[in-house]
Write a protein that holds these residues in place. Sequence first.
Motif, short mmCIF file in Angstrom:
data_model
loop_
_atom_site.label_atom_id
_atom_site.label_comp_id
_atom_site.label_asym_id
_atom_site.label_seq_id
_atom_site.Cartn_x
_atom_site.Cartn_y
_atom_site.Cartn_z
N GLN A 92 0.84 -1.20 0.00
CA GLN A 92 0.00 0.00 0.00
C GLN A 92 0.88 1.25 0.00
O GLN A 92 1.90 1.31 0.68
CB GLN A 92 -0.90 -0.01 1.23
CG GLN A 92 -1.92 -1.13 1.24
CD GLN A 92 -3.19 -0.82 0.45
OE1 GLN A 92 -3.90 -1.73 0.02
NE2 GLN A 92 -3.48 0.47 0.27
N GLU A 94 0.02 4.23 1.10
CA GLU A 94 -0.29 5.18 2.17
C GLU A 94 0.77 5.09 3.27
O GLU A 94 1.18 3.98 3.67
CB GLU A 94 -1.69 4.90 2.74
CG GLU A 94 -2.82 5.10 1.74
CD GLU A 94 -2.98 3.98 0.71
OE1 GLU A 94 -2.51 2.86 0.98
OE2 GLU A 94 -3.56 4.24 -0.37
N PRO A 95 1.19 6.23 3.80
CA PRO A 95 2.21 6.22 4.87
C PRO A 95 1.77 5.46 6.11
O PRO A 95 2.62 5.05 6.91
CB PRO A 95 2.43 7.71 5.18
CG PRO A 95 1.95 8.43 3.97
CD PRO A 95 0.85 7.60 3.37
N GLY A 96 0.48 5.22 6.26
CA GLY A 96 0.00 4.39 7.36
C GLY A 96 0.45 2.95 7.21
O GLY A 96 0.40 2.16 8.17
N SER A 97 0.91 2.58 6.03
CA SER A 97 1.47 1.24 5.81
C SER A 97 2.98 1.31 5.95
O SER A 97 3.56 0.76 6.88
CB SER A 97 1.06 0.70 4.44
OG SER A 97 1.69 -0.54 4.19
N ILE A 119 -3.04 1.77 -4.42
CA ILE A 119 -3.63 3.02 -3.94
C ILE A 119 -5.11 2.82 -3.61
O ILE A 119 -5.87 2.27 -4.38
CB ILE A 119 -3.43 4.21 -4.92
CG1 ILE A 119 -3.82 3.85 -6.36
CG2 ILE A 119 -2.01 4.73 -4.85
CD1 ILE A 119 -3.74 5.06 -7.33
N ASP A 120 -5.46 3.32 -2.42
CA ASP A 120 -6.84 3.28 -1.96
C ASP A 120 -7.69 4.29 -2.74
O ASP A 120 -7.15 5.19 -3.39
CB ASP A 120 -6.88 3.65 -0.46
CG ASP A 120 -6.54 2.46 0.41
OD1 ASP A 120 -6.38 1.35 -0.13
OD2 ASP A 120 -6.42 2.64 1.64
N THR A 123 -6.65 7.86 -2.29
CA THR A 123 -5.24 8.18 -2.52
C THR A 123 -5.02 8.66 -3.95
O THR A 123 -5.36 7.95 -4.90
CB THR A 123 -4.37 6.94 -2.24
OG1 THR A 123 -4.62 6.51 -0.90
CG2 THR A 123 -2.89 7.26 -2.40
N TRP A 127 0.68 10.52 -5.26
CA TRP A 127 1.43 9.84 -4.20
C TRP A 127 2.34 8.75 -4.73
O TRP A 127 3.19 8.25 -3.99
CB TRP A 127 0.46 9.23 -3.17
CG TRP A 127 -0.13 10.25 -2.25
CD1 TRP A 127 -0.34 11.57 -2.51
CD2 TRP A 127 -0.60 10.03 -0.93
NE1 TRP A 127 -0.91 12.18 -1.44
CE2 TRP A 127 -1.09 11.26 -0.44
CE3 TRP A 127 -0.67 8.90 -0.11
CZ2 TRP A 127 -1.62 11.40 0.83
CZ3 TRP A 127 -1.22 9.04 1.16
CH2 TRP A 127 -1.67 10.28 1.62
N ASN A 144 -12.84 0.37 -0.57
CA ASN A 144 -11.87 0.58 0.51
C ASN A 144 -11.40 -0.80 0.97
O ASN A 144 -12.21 -1.73 1.08
CB ASN A 144 -12.49 1.38 1.65
CG ASN A 144 -12.64 2.84 1.26
OD1 ASN A 144 -11.65 3.55 1.11
ND2 ASN A 144 -13.87 3.29 1.03
#
Length: 225
Positions: A92, A94-97, A119-120, A123, A127, A144
């Motif tokens: 993923q 996203e920085p949450g990953s 990408i979600d 997102t 990115w 999602n």
Amino acid sequence: MTRSLLIAASLLAADIGQLDVEVRAVDRAGADWIHVDVMDGRFVPEISFGPSVVRAVRKSTTLPVNVHLMIVEPERSLAAYADAGADHLLVQAEPGSTVHLHRVLSVIRELGKRPGVVIDPATPIAWITEVLHLVDIVLVMTVNPGFGGQAFLPEVLPKIAALREHCDARGLTPHIEVDGGEDAATAQRVTEAGADVMVAGNAVFGRPDYAAAIAAIRANAGSPI
Ligand code: DX5
Ligand code: ZN
């Protein structure tokens, strides 16, 4: 460019009590890739499969094993999934990953595997523009992440088209894979937007005849794009 639609059958919708039978059945039915959703209970609420399941799948098929890592800190387990027999490792964006996406994708290549970035729906393409040259696959979520059986989000279609256009302009040719709520009814729309791989969970495993289900998806896929 003409691209035919590849089908990645998602095991999340399979009968896991008969994993070997299910993998062999979709292989025989004409699936192109086997999609394995890894969920850690942190990046997404559910916990699903780990390296041991990837290892089992590897024994049941020679098809590429397409591993979607919905986990935090994928860098901690890339080697385990590579060793288990994954062919594609998708992380993923996203920085949450992961905080260090460029490094993670580079490590996947160093492990001899095909890197993919996910990408979600929320997102933006921006990115991933700085890592697109590192990947063989961009997986665009059309729900999602976290659960099978959700409804397709049509608002993602313009992003798929913009991504394909962006890649073409830069001479990049990653697979664009779509995941979530996909079926024979969405096949035309996603291929017209520029996708060339479709993840199908319930649209295959939820049907009595896997070969007919895969054929129905392919029949609706737009080509050429
Ligand atoms: C959702 C997973 C999908 C899921 C798709 O988070 O990434 O791969 O298996 O399931 P369907 O095709 O049933 O929507
Ligand atoms: Zn997935």
